[in-house]
Design a protein around this motif. Sequence first.
Motif, PDB file in Angstrom:
ATOM      1  N   ARG A   2      10.935  -9.038   9.022  1.00 37.36           N
ATOM      2  CA  ARG A   2      10.796  -8.251  10.237  1.00 37.36           C
ATOM      3  C   ARG A   2      10.856  -6.773   9.880  1.00 37.36           C
ATOM      4  N   LEU A   3       9.984  -6.004  10.534  1.00 36.53           N
ATOM      5  CA  LEU A   3       9.922  -4.562  10.312  1.00 36.53           C
ATOM      6  C   LEU A   3      10.054  -3.868  11.651  1.00 36.53           C
ATOM      7  N   ASP A   4      10.688  -2.709  11.648  1.00 38.49           N
ATOM      8  CA  ASP A   4      10.634  -1.868  12.838  1.00 38.49           C
ATOM      9  C   ASP A   4       9.375  -1.000  12.723  1.00 38.49           C
ATOM     10  N   VAL A   5       9.165  -0.107  13.684  1.00 38.65           N
ATOM     11  CA  VAL A   5       7.955   0.724  13.665  1.00 38.65           C
ATOM     12  C   VAL A   5       7.905   1.567  12.390  1.00 38.65           C
ATOM     13  N   VAL A   9       4.923   1.529   9.644  1.00 37.37           N
ATOM     14  CA  VAL A   9       4.246   2.745   9.182  1.00 37.37           C
ATOM     15  C   VAL A   9       4.251   2.806   7.650  1.00 37.37           C
ATOM     16  N   THR A  10       5.369   2.478   7.028  1.00 33.22           N
ATOM     17  CA  THR A  10       5.424   2.438   5.557  1.00 33.22           C
ATOM     18  C   THR A  10       4.410   1.431   5.033  1.00 33.22           C
ATOM     19  N   PHE A  11       4.347   0.262   5.660  1.00 33.17           N
ATOM     20  CA  PHE A  11       3.388  -0.775   5.270  1.00 33.17           C
ATOM     21  C   PHE A  11       1.955  -0.252   5.381  1.00 33.17           C
ATOM     22  N   ALA A  43       2.682   8.438  16.766  1.00 34.07           N
ATOM     23  CA  ALA A  43       3.712   9.475  16.662  1.00 34.07           C
ATOM     24  C   ALA A  43       4.423   9.403  15.317  1.00 34.07           C
ATOM     25  N   THR A  44       4.777   8.197  14.891  1.00 37.51           N
ATOM     26  CA  THR A  44       5.494   8.032  13.633  1.00 37.51           C
ATOM     27  C   THR A  44       4.601   8.325  12.427  1.00 37.51           C
ATOM     28  N   LEU A  45       3.299   8.136  12.597  1.00 35.81           N
ATOM     29  CA  LEU A  45       2.338   8.456  11.534  1.00 35.81           C
ATOM     30  C   LEU A  45       2.002   9.955  11.498  1.00 35.81           C
ATOM     31  N   GLY A  46       2.727  10.754  12.253  1.00 38.55           N
ATOM     32  CA  GLY A  46       2.483  12.204  12.250  1.00 38.55           C
ATOM     33  C   GLY A  46       1.358  12.599  13.182  1.00 38.55           C
ATOM     34  N   ARG A  47       1.336  11.991  14.357  1.00 36.05           N
ATOM     35  CA  ARG A  47       0.318  12.279  15.387  1.00 36.05           C
ATOM     36  C   ARG A  47      -1.084  11.911  14.902  1.00 36.05           C
ATOM     37  N   THR A 126      -5.583  -1.741   7.904  1.00 34.75           N
ATOM     38  CA  THR A 126      -4.476  -2.564   8.389  1.00 34.75           C
ATOM     39  C   THR A 126      -4.811  -3.079   9.780  1.00 34.75           C
ATOM     40  N   ALA A 127      -4.817  -4.393   9.928  1.00 38.56           N
ATOM     41  CA  ALA A 127      -5.049  -5.029  11.226  1.00 38.56           C
ATOM     42  C   ALA A 127      -3.715  -5.513  11.777  1.00 38.56           C
TER      43      ALA A 127
END
Length: 195
Positions: A2-5, A9-11, A43-47, A126-127
């Motif tokens: 399980r991953l959080d957002v 994003v790292t993935f 947002a987490t990907l830097g907008r 990434t899908a």
Amino acid sequence: MRLDVAGLVTFIRERPAVGGVRLVTVDGYSGAGKSRLTGRLAATLGRAPTLHLDFFYPGWDGLAAGVELAVQWVAAPLVAGRPARWRRFDWGAGEFAEWRETPWAPVVVLEGCGAGSAALRPYTSTAVWVDAPADLRERRLHGRVDWPHYAPHRARWAAQEEALFAAERPWEHADAVVDGTTGDGTRNRRSPGAP
């Protein structure tokens, strides 16, 4: 797993780019939580620039056509290192309106029903499939501000979703499956839980 957002994003950042761009597709049934997740991802990907397939569907019978337009107007140009140039569908007028442009960026998010379709897969880094139970999806749809405009077309749209998803089974091709009940948990595609 399980991953959080942030983990998702790292993935995404670790996945190989296609033609220099990481096109992230976020797919799922109406009401699954795609838009919410997409906003958090962007947002987490830097907008990161975000495009919604709602911009391209040519009306209430246009799910498949919208996917093809996303390939022509968004995915193919981005992979070629060019900006995406697309026409916004004016839902009120029932026709395409002005042309718009989304600049090329290292990561772009494309969200909407059909984003995980086979036609877009060759361009996708990434899908993501967003999974939520049918009863929750329907409650969310009924709670939307635009529900009065959507309601008369719901059955037609749902039939298109069912047909497309039955034929393409995008959750089986997803790199990550997100639990749309909360929007904060993902599992890799090998984990159980997809439709």
